[in-house]
Design a protein around this motif. Structure first.
Motif, PDB file in Angstrom:
ATOM      1  N   GLU A 157       0.825  -1.216   0.000  1.00 39.42           N
ATOM      2  CA  GLU A 157       0.000   0.000   0.000  1.00 39.42           C
ATOM      3  C   GLU A 157       0.859   1.267   0.000  1.00 39.42           C
ATOM      4  O   GLU A 157       0.385   2.344  -0.360  1.00 39.42           O
ATOM      5  CB  GLU A 157      -0.909   0.040   1.236  1.00 39.42           C
ATOM      6  CG  GLU A 157      -2.043  -0.973   1.224  1.00 39.42           C
ATOM      7  CD  GLU A 157      -1.636  -2.350   1.731  1.00 39.42           C
ATOM      8  OE1 GLU A 157      -0.424  -2.589   1.921  1.00 39.42           O
ATOM      9  OE2 GLU A 157      -2.527  -3.188   1.923  1.00 39.42           O
ATOM     10  N   ASP A 186      -1.054  -9.960  -5.525  1.00 39.52           N
ATOM     11  CA  ASP A 186      -0.933  -8.611  -4.950  1.00 39.52           C
ATOM     12  C   ASP A 186      -1.015  -7.545  -6.037  1.00 39.52           C
ATOM     13  O   ASP A 186      -1.683  -6.524  -5.889  1.00 39.52           O
ATOM     14  CB  ASP A 186       0.427  -8.451  -4.242  1.00 39.52           C
ATOM     15  CG  ASP A 186       0.402  -8.981  -2.815  1.00 39.52           C
ATOM     16  OD1 ASP A 186      -0.681  -9.375  -2.353  1.00 39.52           O
ATOM     17  OD2 ASP A 186       1.475  -9.001  -2.175  1.00 39.52           O
ATOM     18  N   GLU A 216       4.232  -3.268   8.647  1.00 40.11           N
ATOM     19  CA  GLU A 216       4.275  -4.138   7.468  1.00 40.11           C
ATOM     20  C   GLU A 216       3.203  -5.225   7.497  1.00 40.11           C
ATOM     21  O   GLU A 216       2.894  -5.838   6.479  1.00 40.11           O
ATOM     22  CB  GLU A 216       5.647  -4.829   7.347  1.00 40.11           C
ATOM     23  CG  GLU A 216       6.768  -3.902   6.927  1.00 40.11           C
ATOM     24  CD  GLU A 216       7.553  -3.398   8.117  1.00 40.11           C
ATOM     25  OE1 GLU A 216       6.926  -3.119   9.173  1.00 40.11           O
ATOM     26  OE2 GLU A 216       8.783  -3.276   8.007  1.00 40.11           O
ATOM     27  N   ASP A 245       0.091  -4.781   8.537  1.00 43.56           N
ATOM     28  CA  ASP A 245      -1.225  -4.203   8.311  1.00 43.56           C
ATOM     29  C   ASP A 245      -1.369  -3.926   6.814  1.00 43.56           C
ATOM     30  O   ASP A 245      -1.143  -2.818   6.348  1.00 43.56           O
ATOM     31  CB  ASP A 245      -1.350  -2.906   9.131  1.00 43.56           C
ATOM     32  CG  ASP A 245      -2.703  -2.252   8.913  1.00 43.56           C
ATOM     33  OD1 ASP A 245      -3.638  -2.959   8.490  1.00 43.56           O
ATOM     34  OD2 ASP A 245      -2.808  -1.033   9.139  1.00 43.56           O
ATOM     35  N   THR A 246      -1.695  -4.963   6.066  1.00 47.62           N
ATOM     36  CA  THR A 246      -1.679  -4.854   4.609  1.00 47.62           C
ATOM     37  C   THR A 246      -2.693  -5.808   3.997  1.00 47.62           C
ATOM     38  O   THR A 246      -3.085  -6.793   4.622  1.00 47.62           O
ATOM     39  CB  THR A 246      -0.259  -5.181   4.080  1.00 47.62           C
ATOM     40  OG1 THR A 246      -0.295  -5.263   2.666  1.00 47.62           O
ATOM     41  CG2 THR A 246       0.277  -6.498   4.623  1.00 47.62           C
ATOM     42  N   SER A 280      -1.926  -7.466   1.359  1.00 52.12           N
ATOM     43  CA  SER A 280      -1.099  -8.375   0.559  1.00 52.12           C
ATOM     44  C   SER A 280      -1.552  -9.823   0.697  1.00 52.12           C
ATOM     45  O   SER A 280      -1.956 -10.262   1.769  1.00 52.12           O
ATOM     46  CB  SER A 280       0.364  -8.264   0.998  1.00 52.12           C
ATOM     47  OG  SER A 280       1.131  -9.250   0.341  1.00 52.12           O
ATOM     48  N   LYS A 281      -1.471 -10.535  -0.415  1.00 55.33           N
ATOM     49  CA  LYS A 281      -1.876 -11.943  -0.436  1.00 55.33           C
ATOM     50  C   LYS A 281      -0.748 -12.863   0.015  1.00 55.33           C
ATOM     51  O   LYS A 281      -0.914 -14.088   0.026  1.00 55.33           O
ATOM     52  CB  LYS A 281      -2.306 -12.351  -1.860  1.00 55.33           C
ATOM     53  CG  LYS A 281      -3.462 -11.543  -2.413  1.00 55.33           C
ATOM     54  CD  LYS A 281      -4.743 -11.847  -1.678  1.00 55.33           C
ATOM     55  CE  LYS A 281      -5.919 -11.090  -2.287  1.00 55.33           C
ATOM     56  NZ  LYS A 281      -7.097 -11.131  -1.427  1.00 55.33           N
ATOM     57  N   GLN A 282       0.400 -12.294   0.320  1.00 53.92           N
ATOM     58  CA  GLN A 282       1.495 -13.141   0.804  1.00 53.92           C
ATOM     59  C   GLN A 282       1.100 -13.735   2.152  1.00 53.92           C
ATOM     60  O   GLN A 282       0.374 -13.099   2.929  1.00 53.92           O
ATOM     61  CB  GLN A 282       2.785 -12.317   0.946  1.00 53.92           C
ATOM     62  CG  GLN A 282       3.282 -11.697  -0.349  1.00 53.92           C
ATOM     63  CD  GLN A 282       3.822 -12.728  -1.344  1.00 53.92           C
ATOM     64  OE1 GLN A 282       3.975 -13.906  -1.033  1.00 53.92           O
ATOM     65  NE2 GLN A 282       4.096 -12.282  -2.564  1.00 53.92           N
ATOM     66  N   ASP A 283       1.607 -14.952   2.444  1.00 57.84           N
ATOM     67  CA  ASP A 283       1.285 -15.604   3.717  1.00 57.84           C
ATOM     68  C   ASP A 283       1.684 -14.702   4.878  1.00 57.84           C
ATOM     69  O   ASP A 283       2.673 -13.976   4.804  1.00 57.84           O
ATOM     70  CB  ASP A 283       2.086 -16.908   3.871  1.00 57.84           C
ATOM     71  CG  ASP A 283       1.612 -17.966   2.909  1.00 57.84           C
ATOM     72  OD1 ASP A 283       0.527 -17.786   2.332  1.00 57.84           O
ATOM     73  OD2 ASP A 283       2.338 -18.953   2.741  1.00 57.84           O
ATOM     74  N   ILE A 334       5.243 -15.101   5.889  1.00 56.44           N
ATOM     75  CA  ILE A 334       6.189 -14.451   4.978  1.00 56.44           C
ATOM     76  C   ILE A 334       6.224 -12.950   5.232  1.00 56.44           C
ATOM     77  O   ILE A 334       7.290 -12.319   5.256  1.00 56.44           O
ATOM     78  CB  ILE A 334       5.807 -14.759   3.507  1.00 56.44           C
ATOM     79  CG1 ILE A 334       6.027 -16.248   3.221  1.00 56.44           C
ATOM     80  CG2 ILE A 334       6.567 -13.889   2.516  1.00 56.44           C
ATOM     81  CD1 ILE A 334       7.468 -16.726   3.358  1.00 56.44           C
ATOM     82  N   LEU A 342       8.331 -12.450   8.261  1.00 54.21           N
ATOM     83  CA  LEU A 342       9.764 -12.600   8.007  1.00 54.21           C
ATOM     84  C   LEU A 342      10.350 -11.381   7.306  1.00 54.21           C
ATOM     85  O   LEU A 342      11.523 -11.060   7.467  1.00 54.21           O
ATOM     86  CB  LEU A 342      10.035 -13.830   7.132  1.00 54.21           C
ATOM     87  CG  LEU A 342       9.784 -15.211   7.715  1.00 54.21           C
ATOM     88  CD1 LEU A 342      10.332 -16.275   6.781  1.00 54.21           C
ATOM     89  CD2 LEU A 342      10.432 -15.371   9.071  1.00 54.21           C
ATOM     90  N   ASN A 343       9.519 -10.719   6.507  1.00 58.04           N
ATOM     91  CA  ASN A 343      10.009  -9.583   5.736  1.00 58.04           C
ATOM     92  C   ASN A 343       9.849  -8.243   6.450  1.00 58.04           C
ATOM     93  O   ASN A 343      10.320  -7.222   5.949  1.00 58.04           O
ATOM     94  CB  ASN A 343       9.309  -9.533   4.369  1.00 58.04           C
ATOM     95  CG  ASN A 343       9.908 -10.539   3.396  1.00 58.04           C
ATOM     96  OD1 ASN A 343      10.910 -10.260   2.746  1.00 58.04           O
ATOM     97  ND2 ASN A 343       9.334 -11.728   3.342  1.00 58.04           N
ATOM     98  N   ARG A 353      13.100  -8.808  10.947  1.00 59.65           N
ATOM     99  CA  ARG A 353      14.406  -9.006  10.295  1.00 59.65           C
ATOM    100  C   ARG A 353      15.539  -8.489  11.152  1.00 59.65           C
ATOM    101  O   ARG A 353      16.569  -9.118  11.322  1.00 59.65           O
ATOM    102  CB  ARG A 353      14.453  -8.232   8.967  1.00 59.65           C
ATOM    103  CG  ARG A 353      13.807  -8.881   7.816  1.00 59.65           C
ATOM    104  CD  ARG A 353      14.205  -8.209   6.502  1.00 59.65           C
ATOM    105  NE  ARG A 353      14.562  -6.827   6.539  1.00 59.65           N
ATOM    106  CZ  ARG A 353      13.793  -5.809   6.149  1.00 59.65           C
ATOM    107  NH1 ARG A 353      12.571  -6.044   5.731  1.00 59.65           N
ATOM    108  NH2 ARG A 353      14.231  -4.568   6.172  1.00 59.65           N
ATOM    109  N   GLU A 354      15.328  -7.302  11.688  1.00 61.63           N
ATOM    110  CA  GLU A 354      16.372  -6.670  12.500  1.00 61.63           C
ATOM    111  C   GLU A 354      16.025  -6.863  13.973  1.00 61.63           C
ATOM    112  O   GLU A 354      16.151  -5.960  14.777  1.00 61.63           O
ATOM    113  CB  GLU A 354      16.473  -5.167  12.181  1.00 61.63           C
ATOM    114  CG  GLU A 354      16.420  -4.797  10.700  1.00 61.63           C
ATOM    115  CD  GLU A 354      17.620  -5.298   9.917  1.00 61.63           C
ATOM    116  OE1 GLU A 354      18.647  -5.615  10.552  1.00 61.63           O
ATOM    117  OE2 GLU A 354      17.526  -5.408   8.682  1.00 61.63           O
TER     118      GLU A 354
END
Lengths: 229, 402
Positions: free
Chosen positions: A35, A63, B378, B380-381, B383-386, B389, B392-393, B398-399
């Motif tokens: 977004e 997406d 990140e 709150d989206t 996105s269709k990614q699991d 995932i 992890l991103n 990550r940090e």
């Protein structure tokens, strides 16, 4: 309009692409969420290796289909590893076709891995090293002279990718530096990247090397990034 | 009962600080290795051990734990003193009744006295002080006269029978750290078993008994056949090759060697399974670690008393794909009043736990911070990614260690 990027692994590639993309697209910024990609942004996702990244690619396409205007281009960058370049490319293109990818895309299959690319910095890999292991690697296959993407397998390493990693670590060690998958160090810097770009350009004196890396350099000519209207 | 909020500070030789963290009925702690997930579970378990009057080993520590009890919300704050020197101890154990000399066997070891409680404060939901220990004196609300009690034991334990303290003691007693150690060398005392059998007239009473979970499983098998059969059915659903689960004294199960029979006069409880097509029973030690872990969790879910908070660290460890989904399903939908705080790295687990139950663990130096997933932008989206995932991103993940 922005760039959606899916890369092979979680450790090295995200760090390198975060460093390299702003060199290819000046002013580009990372969007933490899809977004937030409102133009001249890239959204980067670690693919978690093969075959996990195939799911990431399918979901990336989903997406992008959520909002057709947000992303102009899908960049996929993975390693060929022990597969042939063409075989891996065909597999990914099949997945993209099956997932109904309707946007422009670029698939870069590193031959055989991203460390092979990083071995392409002639200035960094010393010609006459003190490090014995590096000397033995140079004797086996001199990446200064020959294309690192064509590195020959060696019985000491189970895969060419493992050999490239050891080779690169030895090159760094020779310079009293360290390379890890998690921290590629100087490899993520601008001079290092430009040294690879130089290697990828053919000249009258030198043949063209790092052909799979060169695909990345063609990207700015293929992608137009603009603010979202 | 549930742990609502927890804060912990360790000022000992390995100092670290856990910022206040809030828990839900089910809390999934996620974070990269080394971020502080296990440390958090260990600290909760140690604080609850201190509440029960055990030697928690928490020297030079401070904590605040807010608990929902049967008598409302209570907060226990405590500060402990530094570690005293280690003492050498010798223990003489008489293991053989036929030992003519009667001298037994000497064991040499080391011991450190339990931490002293320098300051403790127990407050109700309105912040009113119910008990305050300071400068060696304990003051109870409504009483003008301070009392003096040993400072090596928490007031929660010392005053466990007091009307105002009992709910807090009972609540903290029900925090249970799932551990394989509780399933090995479970002592078997026939007299004690007889007593327990007489006193536990219902499964609920058995759940409430303060005995190791393995002993409860044994009594469940002896007294409450249909409930035991339900555990067996659940186990067989995951491992269809299993015919029977047997719990009993190792001698009765035929799990002791002749040598053992001759050399010892004490008895342990053993667990074994029988499988279709396998001639002899498979002892607990010879079961696969995934089968052991699955059985352990099934019994924990069945036999933990109402209001238990179960702490489970990396529960996917040892579990193959054939058991992970079924155990996850059971953990996520307990039919009884159980709370769970679990840690996991596994995509299956993380993807199957609703994101509002995730707490992301990060560490900056020795400061551990645990935040709800809703505070990670990140996540709150659309996105269709699991979900895994996306986690992890996320930069926060990550940090996770800085």
């Amino acid at each position: 309009m922005s760039l959606y990027v899916v890369v092979e692994g979680r450790r090295t590639e995200p760090r390198l692409y975060r460093a390299w993309l702003p060199l290819l697209f000046p002013g580009i910024q990372e969007a933490p969420r899809i977004e937030d990609a409102i133009g001249n942004h890239f959204f980067l996702l670690a693919g978690e290796g093969y075959p996990s990244y195939l799911d990431r690619i399918r979901n990336a396409i989903a997406d992008m289909n959520l909002d057709g205007m947000r992303f102009t281009h899908l960049l996929v960058s993975v390693d060929a590893e022990e597969c042939s370049h063409d075989e891996r490319l065909a597999e990914i293109e099949d997945v993209m076709r099956d997932a109904g990818c309707s946007v422009a895309f670029t698939v870069i299959v590193a031959n055989c891995c991203i460390e092979a690319w990083l071995l392409g910095n002639r200035k960094f890999v010393r010609r006459n090293p003190e490090d014995e292991e590096l000397r033995s690697f140079l004797e086996h296959y001199d990446v200064r002279e020959h294309d690192p993407e064509g590195i020959l397998p060696r019985p000491t390493h189970r895969t060419r990718a493992a050999l490239c990693l050891s080779y690169l670590k030895a090159a760094f060690r020779e310079r009293k530096q360290s390379y890890t998958k998690h921290n590629p160090g100087p490899a993520a810097t601008e001079p290092y990247f430009f040294a690879l770009c130089e290697r990828a350009r053919a000249t009258a004196q030198t043949p063209r090397h790092l052909r799979s890396f060169a695909r990345l350099l063609e990207l700015p000519g293929r992608v137009t990034l603009a603010p979202l209207e | 009962m549930s742990i609502l909020r927890f804060e912990f500070q360790d000022d000992s030789r390995s100092p670290w600080h856990l910022e206040p963290v809030e828990f839900s009925e089910l809390t999934l702690l996620v974070g990269i290795s080394g971020a502080g997930k296990t440390l958090t579970l260990n600290s909760i378990a140690a604080v609850c051990a201190a509440a029960r009057g055990r030697n928690s080993g928490l020297y030079d520590c401070r904590w605040a734990i807010e608990i929902a009890t049967d008598a409302g919300t209570l907060t226990w704050r405590a500060t402990t003193g530094g570690a005293p020197p280690i003492q050498a101890v010798t223990t003489r154990v008489h293991v053989d009744v036929d030992d003519a000399s009667g001298s037994g066997v000497e064991f040499h070891g080391e011991r450190r006295s339990p931490p002293t409680f320098v300051e403790e404060l127990i407050q109700d939901a309105e912040g009113r002080s119910l008990v305050h220990r300071t400068k060696g004196e304990i003051r109870l609300a409504g009483s003008d006269r301070p009392i003096r009690m040993k400072d090596s034991e928490s007031v929660v334990s010392l005053l466990q029978d007091e009307e105002t303290m009992a709910p807090l003691f009972q609540a903290l007693r029900k925090v249970h750290r799932s551990s394989p150690a509780q399933w090995s060398y479970i002592p078997f005392d026939p007299n004690r078993v007889r007593q327990l059998e007489e006193s536990t007239d219902s499964v609920e009473a058995l759940r409430e008994a303060t005995i190791p979970i393995g002993q409860k499983a044994y009594l469940l098998q002896r007294r409450f056949g249909s409930e035991f059969a339900a555990v067996l059915d659940a186990y067989r659903e995951i491992f269809p090759q299993v015919r029977e689960i047997k719990i009993g004294p190792t001698s009765e199960l035929g799990l002791r060697s002749t040598e053992d029979e001759q050399s010892t006069s004490y008895e342990f409880l053993g667990i074994a399974i029988e499988e279709n097509g396998v001639g002899s029973a498979i002892s607990w030690e010879n079961m696969s670690s995934g089968m052991r872990r699955t059985l352990r969790h099934l019994f924990e879910l069945e036999l933990s008393p109402r209001g238990t908070v179960l702490l489970v660290d990396e529960y996917e460890n040892s579990m193959g794909v054939n058991c992970l989904d079924a155990v996850t399903e059971r953990l996520l939908s307990p039919s009884r009043d159980l709370r769970l705080i679990i840690t996991s790295h596994h995509p299956y687990v993380i993807n199957n736990v609703p994101m509002n139950l995730w707490r992301v663990v990060t560490r900056k130096g020795s400061n551990v911070r645990i935040v709800p997933a809703s505070e990670i932008p990140e996540l709150d989206t659309r996105s269709k990614q699991d979900a895994f995932i996306r986690l992890l991103n996320a930069a926060e993940y990550r940090e996770g260690i800085q």
